[in-house]
Design a protein around this motif. Structure first.
Motif, PDB file in Angstrom:
ATOM      1  N   THR A  93     -43.550 -42.817 -21.750  1.00 26.65           N
ATOM      2  CA  THR A  93     -42.714 -41.846 -22.457  1.00 26.65           C
ATOM      3  C   THR A  93     -43.552 -41.189 -23.547  1.00 26.65           C
ATOM      4  O   THR A  93     -44.251 -41.888 -24.296  1.00 26.65           O
TER       5      THR A  93
ATOM      6  N   ASP B  54     -40.182 -36.399 -25.648  1.00 25.25           N
ATOM      7  CA  ASP B  54     -39.709 -36.389 -24.263  1.00 25.25           C
ATOM      8  C   ASP B  54     -38.959 -37.685 -23.962  1.00 25.25           C
ATOM      9  O   ASP B  54     -38.924 -38.149 -22.825  1.00 25.25           O
ATOM     10  N   GLU B  55     -38.368 -38.289 -24.991  1.00 32.92           N
ATOM     11  CA  GLU B  55     -37.793 -39.627 -24.833  1.00 32.92           C
ATOM     12  C   GLU B  55     -36.690 -39.690 -23.783  1.00 32.92           C
ATOM     13  O   GLU B  55     -36.364 -40.768 -23.276  1.00 32.92           O
TER      14      GLU B  55
ATOM     15  N   GLU C 209     -44.184 -47.769 -20.177  1.00 31.11           N
ATOM     16  CA  GLU C 209     -42.913 -48.341 -19.734  1.00 31.11           C
ATOM     17  C   GLU C 209     -42.940 -49.864 -19.859  1.00 31.11           C
ATOM     18  O   GLU C 209     -43.897 -50.525 -19.463  1.00 31.11           O
TER      19      GLU C 209
ATOM     20  N   MET D  52     -38.946 -40.474 -18.420  1.00 31.39           N
ATOM     21  CA  MET D  52     -40.275 -41.059 -18.269  1.00 31.39           C
ATOM     22  C   MET D  52     -41.148 -40.123 -17.435  1.00 31.39           C
ATOM     23  O   MET D  52     -40.658 -39.359 -16.605  1.00 31.39           O
ATOM     24  N   ARG D  53     -42.436 -40.207 -17.640  1.00 29.73           N
ATOM     25  CA  ARG D  53     -43.391 -39.440 -16.838  1.00 29.73           C
ATOM     26  C   ARG D  53     -44.235 -40.398 -16.004  1.00 29.73           C
ATOM     27  O   ARG D  53     -44.724 -41.412 -16.513  1.00 29.73           O
TER      28      ARG D  53
END
Length: 386
Positions: A166, A170-171, A96, A174-175
């Motif tokens: 990211t 999976d854009e 991020e 966020m994870r």
């Protein structure tokens, strides 16, 4: 004689380097504990199983296996260490607030895991937590990274916790990083593990195959029939394949190097034996041919020690020439096998020195025996020899 010595030295140097390299490989830690671990692969057919059914199947299988006597932990992953599952799935990721630059490679080995995967392989948790049942499809998206990513992009394992990234494909979200685990060897023991990211299978469930990992209290191979029985109890038509122990996987990863080492060792020992026999034969023949000369020398006052030194000196001179030629050839040979070496240089001085000494000692013994026989000749018998 020179050729035999040179060839023996070249093969012995190659064998010595490969043996030393193999010993170093045995000391390499893959990042997990392979002992008492059974692995297997199962793939659920579509459309019989959709994404939700995949997750439920592996959840139920984990619970059934974990309840078996002697089972300590059960987990699964689409990617197993040392390419044990037969898959090598990679994905890019972007931390991020840090745009991906052209000169920065952030491709990582990607694993969707389920159950107690880290505990089953005893991969150490360095910071944060592992995945829990609450990390399902409806929960906030989470990810676990390995130490290599934590150090490279976040400074340390502790600092990475709570940060976000990211993953490619999976854009749209966020994870959050909830844990950092130790690095594992992904492709081979000789290569670095690289960057590794893990997500809960429940949050990335479009994978219909899984590499199962079962840690047992005793012999892992003995659990294979139980594994097959429990899978078929859930679905009688579901096959299980690639059933083997993780110890076998580690051993097989060294297969090519082990065979190369054994072949070199066999040929090197045979060459050394032939060189010893050849040196002895040449020197024994030389003594026989020079019997009258030796008798004359002894009749003129030469002592037994003088005769012994003469024979040994002749043989060792040829041996040293062969050693020099063999060292030159070994420098070329070791560069050919350099890709089979690990943790040892192709021109390892200690190996070259030890092999040269071994060859010289063997040659000295092979020269000494005919020399001693020559030193014991009766001058009168020698003079009458034809």
């Amino acid at each position: 004689m020179i050729g035999e010595v040179a060839l023996s030295l070249m093969l012995l140097v190659g064998a010595g380097l490969l043996i030393k390299s193999f010993v170093r490989l045995q000391e390499v830690r893959p990042g997990f504990n392979a002992h008492n671990v059974l692995i297997a692969t199962t793939a659920l057919p579509y459309p019989k199983y959709d994404s939700e059914q995949d997750v439920e199947f592996f959840r139920q299988l984990k619970e059934r296996l974990a309840a078996m006597p002697g089972v300590q932990a059960v987990g699964g992953s689409i990617n197993l260490p040392l390419n044990a599952s037969g898959y090598a799935i990679g994905r890019g990721f972007i931390p991020e607030g840090r745009p991906l630059t052209v000169d920065e490679n952030r491709d990582a080995m990607f694993s969707a895991i389920t159950g107690d995967y880290f505990r089953a392989l005893q991969i150490p948790l360095l910071s944060g937590r592992t995945f829990e049942l609450r990390d399902n499809a409806d929960a906030p998206k989470v990810v676990i990274i390995n130490e290599a990513i934590a150090k490279r992009h976040f400074g340390s394992a502790a600092e990475a916790i709570g940060k976000r990234l990211t993953i490619w494909r999976d854009e749209k979200f966020m994870r959050e990083i909830v844990g950092v685990v130790g690095d594992t060897k992904t492709g081979s023991l000789t290569a670095e593990g690289g960057l590794q990211i893990y997500v809960p299978h429940a949050q990335d469930s479009h994978w219909n195959f899984m590499g199962l990992v079962i840690r047992t209290a005793g012999d892992a191979a003995a659990f294979a029939p139980t594994l097959r029985r429990e899978v078929q109890a859930l679905d009688k038509d579901q096959p299980v394949y690639n059933v083997r122990t993780m110890d076998d996987v580690v051993a097989n990863s060294l297969g090519t190097r082990r065979v190369s080492m054994q072949l070199f060792a066999v040929f090197a020992c045979a060459a050394l034996l032939l060189a010893a026999v050849g040196i002895y034969g040449v020197m024994a023949y030389s003594v026989t041919q020079r019997t009258q000369e030796i008798g004359i020398r002894m009749a003129l006052g030469a002592q037994a020690g003088d005769v012994l030194r003469m024979v040994v000196r002749q043989g060792m001179t040829l041996t040293l020439i062969g050693v020099a030629a063999g060292l030159a050839g070994a420098f070329v040979l070791t560069r050919v096998i350099a890709n089979l070496l690990f943790g040892v240089g192709a021109t390892d001085t200690i190996t070259f020195a030890i092999v040269s000494i071994v060859i010289s000692v063997v040659a000295l013994v092979a020269c000494y025996l005919p020399g001693r026989r020559a030193a014991r000749l009766d001058p009168m018998v020698a003079l009458r020899s034809e």
